[in-house]
Scaffold this active site. Structure first.
Site, PDB file in Angstrom:
ATOM      1  N   PHE A 120       0.728  -1.215   0.116  1.00 50.25           N
ATOM      2  CA  PHE A 120       0.082  -0.137   0.065  1.00 50.25           C
ATOM      3  C   PHE A 120       0.855   1.289   0.081  1.00 50.25           C
ATOM      4  CE2 PHE A 120      -4.631   1.052   1.208  1.00 50.25           C
ATOM      5  CZ  PHE A 120      -5.056   0.117   0.222  1.00 50.25           C
ATOM      6  N   GLN A 233      -7.566  14.777   3.647  1.00 56.89           N
ATOM      7  CA  GLN A 233      -6.945  14.034   2.848  1.00 56.89           C
ATOM      8  C   GLN A 233      -7.666  13.930   1.245  1.00 56.89           C
ATOM      9  OE1 GLN A 233      -6.460   9.361   3.149  1.00 56.89           O
ATOM     10  NE2 GLN A 233      -4.179  10.414   3.045  1.00 56.89           N
ATOM     11  N   HIS A 235      -7.852  11.750  -2.295  1.00 56.92           N
ATOM     12  CA  HIS A 235      -7.391  10.643  -2.715  1.00 56.92           C
ATOM     13  C   HIS A 235      -7.168  10.748  -4.138  1.00 56.92           C
ATOM     14  CE1 HIS A 235      -7.237   6.303  -3.605  1.00 56.92           C
ATOM     15  NE2 HIS A 235      -7.431   6.061  -2.373  1.00 56.92           N
ATOM     16  N   LEU A 245     -14.702   6.017  -4.961  1.00 55.49           N
ATOM     17  CA  LEU A 245     -13.444   5.422  -4.765  1.00 55.49           C
ATOM     18  C   LEU A 245     -13.090   4.219  -5.668  1.00 55.49           C
ATOM     19  CD1 LEU A 245     -10.858   6.055  -2.913  1.00 55.49           C
ATOM     20  CD2 LEU A 245     -11.587   3.888  -1.563  1.00 55.49           C
ATOM     21  N   GLU A 248      -6.671   2.184  -3.574  1.00 55.12           N
ATOM     22  CA  GLU A 248      -5.352   2.302  -3.539  1.00 55.12           C
ATOM     23  C   GLU A 248      -4.476   0.822  -3.778  1.00 55.12           C
ATOM     24  OE1 GLU A 248      -3.280   5.267  -1.131  1.00 55.12           O
ATOM     25  OE2 GLU A 248      -2.175   3.330  -0.130  1.00 55.12           O
ATOM     26  N   ARG A 279      -0.108   9.201  -0.290  1.00 52.81           N
ATOM     27  CA  ARG A 279      -1.487   9.775  -0.990  1.00 52.81           C
ATOM     28  C   ARG A 279      -1.315  11.343  -1.330  1.00 52.81           C
ATOM     29  NH1 ARG A 279      -6.269   6.984   1.913  1.00 52.81           N
ATOM     30  NH2 ARG A 279      -5.963   4.913   0.874  1.00 52.81           N
ATOM     31  N   HIS A 344     -11.116  12.812   0.463  1.00 48.33           N
ATOM     32  CA  HIS A 344     -11.425  11.441   1.034  1.00 48.33           C
ATOM     33  C   HIS A 344     -11.438  11.100   2.466  1.00 48.33           C
ATOM     34  CE1 HIS A 344     -11.005   7.038   0.816  1.00 48.33           C
ATOM     35  NE2 HIS A 344      -9.885   7.052   1.506  1.00 48.33           N
ATOM     36  N   ARG A 379      -2.660  10.753   6.147  1.00 49.58           N
ATOM     37  CA  ARG A 379      -3.008   9.283   6.747  1.00 49.58           C
ATOM     38  C   ARG A 379      -2.420   8.197   5.609  1.00 49.58           C
ATOM     39  NH1 ARG A 379      -7.033   5.257   5.573  1.00 49.58           N
ATOM     40  NH2 ARG A 379      -8.066   6.853   4.185  1.00 49.58           N
TER      41      ARG A 379
END
Ligand SMILES: Cc1cc2nc3c(=O)[nH]c(=O)nc-3n(C[C@H](O)[C@H](O)[C@H](O)COP(=O)(O)OP(=O)(O)OC[C@H]3O[C@@H](n4cnc5c(N)ncnc54)[C@H](O)[C@@H]3O)c2cc1C
Length: 581
Positions: A120, A233, A235, A245, A248, A279, A344, A379
């Site tokens: 990730f 955040q 995305h 979404l 990821e 991100r 996000h 994050r």
């Protein structure tokens, strides 16, 4: 007036709320959950890519450890996370994920039957445990089974309207069952807010429509500060058009990001980690490509999964394929997916200590609405699900231990008569109830009022345009002005429906009130923070400035807007360094 009563009342039926409820109930307390939607419709159900825990379950072990996980999280946070808290999350997270496995989560598996882990963004090791691309769905259903098994009552489709505070202590809430013609006071020794994020104050967001941030506002309105709210955040990969979404995990499985010239542009922004940069960096790179002419039709880039092959896409990313087919008419096995960045996640929120306690006695918070400060300025994907379980459990445990079991057992108190609960303050509940009822009466008697949705849409467009991925002083000042104007116009809104039952218009009005204040806090924090760190990028101050800004923002509600104060960041093991990938 009838008053309901519980030892511990949890507002929110997502992962954080359910996990807190299980812990508190197991400690022998009388617990209830209240949620404006059925718990299984909470945004947690939409989580796709996975949950981080350093099991080192990959075929050739790489010696991953919770310490590595801590380091990646702290670096990912651009050194704004409190390091002692990150350590707790990464260490206790191992136990929480195993517990979810034992309770029956259908994790994807390695060849030898262990929980499978995928790479990730911003993670040095493949440590994201997943259930195909429906991890949140699996986790939430498993927790809901536990809640049902423990017979924890759920007030479904009940709204928390306000916190009731008396003598410096939260003593419960005023609630509204959507289908009834009344508001209902609920007294609680401990109230836990687990109300999720506020993504829908942005026009382009991956969040559920219900994520309006009202929970954060309840605390702010009651006098609590909100922490680090300028860190929002974005995305990099939401489906162009609807902003649903695209996990990821799609890049974790090997997907490429490609611009209109056919280049994998991440080569220029994160040469080592490429598409698996954190991100904030991938979102900015993607927006920059689009802004500088690298986008298709000037609006989106491609996420190309074709080289992964049919089998892998069907096995690991079935939900993503379905979303792309249903909402864009594209089968990722055959064609690349058009994507663009979107809001996000909310790094900031209601400040808590590691046990979920807020500065207001009797009030706790956990999950996305809280800021225990594990994510800092950015994050890492897979860390939020983990946070909900670790700190949800901790909040439930602490609330249970703080409630005196002798004095409190389940009971109902009618007409303000002192019941078995000992001292409590019916007047505080009655006053709030009367204020809400007369507010609704005033609203519905305004003949020329402006409709709520017009202000809401203006606010959302404003936040995406001027308080988005790239920020600068002139935009932020104009956003601040515009929010003031919207707050003024808010005072002139009118609604048509007079009755309480099913009054969605009224609910939207109340949610807009919270959205305006949360937007103001974000904007004020972003305007004051003259540096770039994690998700907060100022084009006029593009560098991180540790000397002046290695500190948390605390915003307090005043009649003139948000008043800002600052607090030190807790550094234990990792002094801030330059952040390269
Ligand atoms: C599309 C998507 C995918 C994601 N994927 C991942 C991932 O793969 N990994 C990861 O780590 N994170 C992921 N995240 C983030 C993560 O899912 C969330 O941060 C987390 O699930 C939030 O859980 P929560 O329990 O705090 O809140 P939620 O699950 O949002 O629940 C909030 C609850 O509060 C209730 N509520 C709110 N306001 C009120 C009110 N006024 N009155 C009554 N009830 C109220 C709601 O009904 C709801 O039950 C993703 C997020 C999104 C949007």
């Amino acid at each position: 007036m009838e008053i309901l009563s519980h030892d511990i009342l949890i507002i929110g039926g997502g992962l954080a709320g359910l996990r807190a409820a299980i812990e508190a109930q197991k400690a022998g307390r009388d617990v209830a959950i209240l949620s404006k939607v059925h718990p299984l419709r909470s945004h947690s159900v939409a989580a796709q890519g996975g949950i981080n825990a350093a099991f080192d379950n990959v075929p050739a072990p790489v010696n991953d450890s919770w310490e590595n996980h801590s380091f990646d999280t702290i670096k990912g946070s651009d050194y704004l996370a409190d390091q002692d808290v990150v350590e707790i999350m990464c260490r206790e997270g191992l136990e929480r994920v195993i517990e979810m496995e034992r309770w029956g989560t259908l994790f994807s598996r390695t060849e030898d039957g262990k929980i499978a882990q995928r790479p990730f963004g911003g993670a040095g090791f493949p440590r994201t445990c997943y259930a195909a691309d429906r991890t949140g769905h699996n986790l939430l259903h498993v927790l809901y089974e536990q809640v049902t098994g423990l017979r924890i009552p759920v007030y479904e489709e009940w709204h928390a309207l306000s916190l009731v505070v008396a003598e410096g202590r939260c003593i419960g809430i005023l609630a509204f069952p959507l289908f009834e013609e009344r508001t209902v006071p609920i007294q609680a020794e401990a109230t836990i807010l687990a109300t999720g994020g506020y993504g829908r104050i942005y026009l382009r967001s991956t969040n559920a429509i219900i994520n309006t941030g009202r929970g954060c506002y309840l605390a702010y309105q009651a006098g609590l500060p909100l922490e680090d709210m300028e860190f929002v955040q974005f995305h990099p990969t939401s489906l162009f058009g609807t902003n649903i979404l695209i996990t990821e995990g799609a890049r974790g499985e090997g997907g490429y990001l490609v611009n209109v010239k056919g280049e994998r542009y991440m080569e220029r922004y994160a040469p080592h980690l490429m598409e698996l940069g954190p991100r904030d960096i991938v979102a900015r790179a993607t927006q920059r490509e689009i802004d500088e002419g690298g986008g298709f039709e000037g609006q989106y880039v491609h996420l190309d999964l074709r080289h992964l092959g049919r089998e892998k896409i069907l096995d690991r990313l079935p939900g993503i394929r379905q979303i792309a087919m249903d909402f864009a008419g594209i089968d990722p096995i055959l064609n690349p997916i058009p994507i663009q960045p979107a809001q996000h996640y909310s790094m900031g929120g209601i400040p808590t200590n590691v046990d979920g306690e807020t500065p207001l006695p009797g009030l706790y918070a956990a999950g996305e609405c809280a800021c225990v400060s594990v994510h800092g300025a950015n994050r890492l994907g897979g860390n939020s699900l983990l946070e909900t379980l670790v700190f949800g459990a901790r909040a439930g445990r602490k609330a249970a231990s703080n409630v005196n079991p002798v004095r409190n057992s389940r009971g109902m108190i009618s007409n303000g008569v002192k019941g078995e609960k000992g001292d409590f303050n019916p007047l505080a509940f009655q006053n709030q109830s009367a204020a809400f009822q007369s507010g609704l009466h005033d609203l519905s008697s305004r003949k020329e009022g402006e409709p709520c949705f017009r202000l809401r849409d203006e606010l959302k467009a404003l936040m995406t345009d001027q308080v988005g991925i790239f920020r600068r002083e002139s935009d932020l000042l104009s956003a601040k002005e515009k929010i003031r104007e919207l707050k003024e116009r808010f005072g002139r809104i009118g609604i048509k429906q007079k009755r309480l039952a099913f009054n969605n218009e009224w609910i939207q009005y109340l949610e807009l009130e919270g959205m305006l204040h949360v937007a103001e806090v974000i904007t004020e924090g972003a305007l004051a923070r003259k540096e770039s760190r994690g998700s907060h990028f100022r084009t006029d101050y593009p560098e991180r400035d540790d000397e002046h800004w290695l500190r948390h923002t605390f915003a307090y509600k005043t009649p003139a807007g948000a008043r800002l104060e600052y607090k030190e960041v807790k550094i234990t093991t990792y002094p801030p360094k330059e952040r390269t990938y």
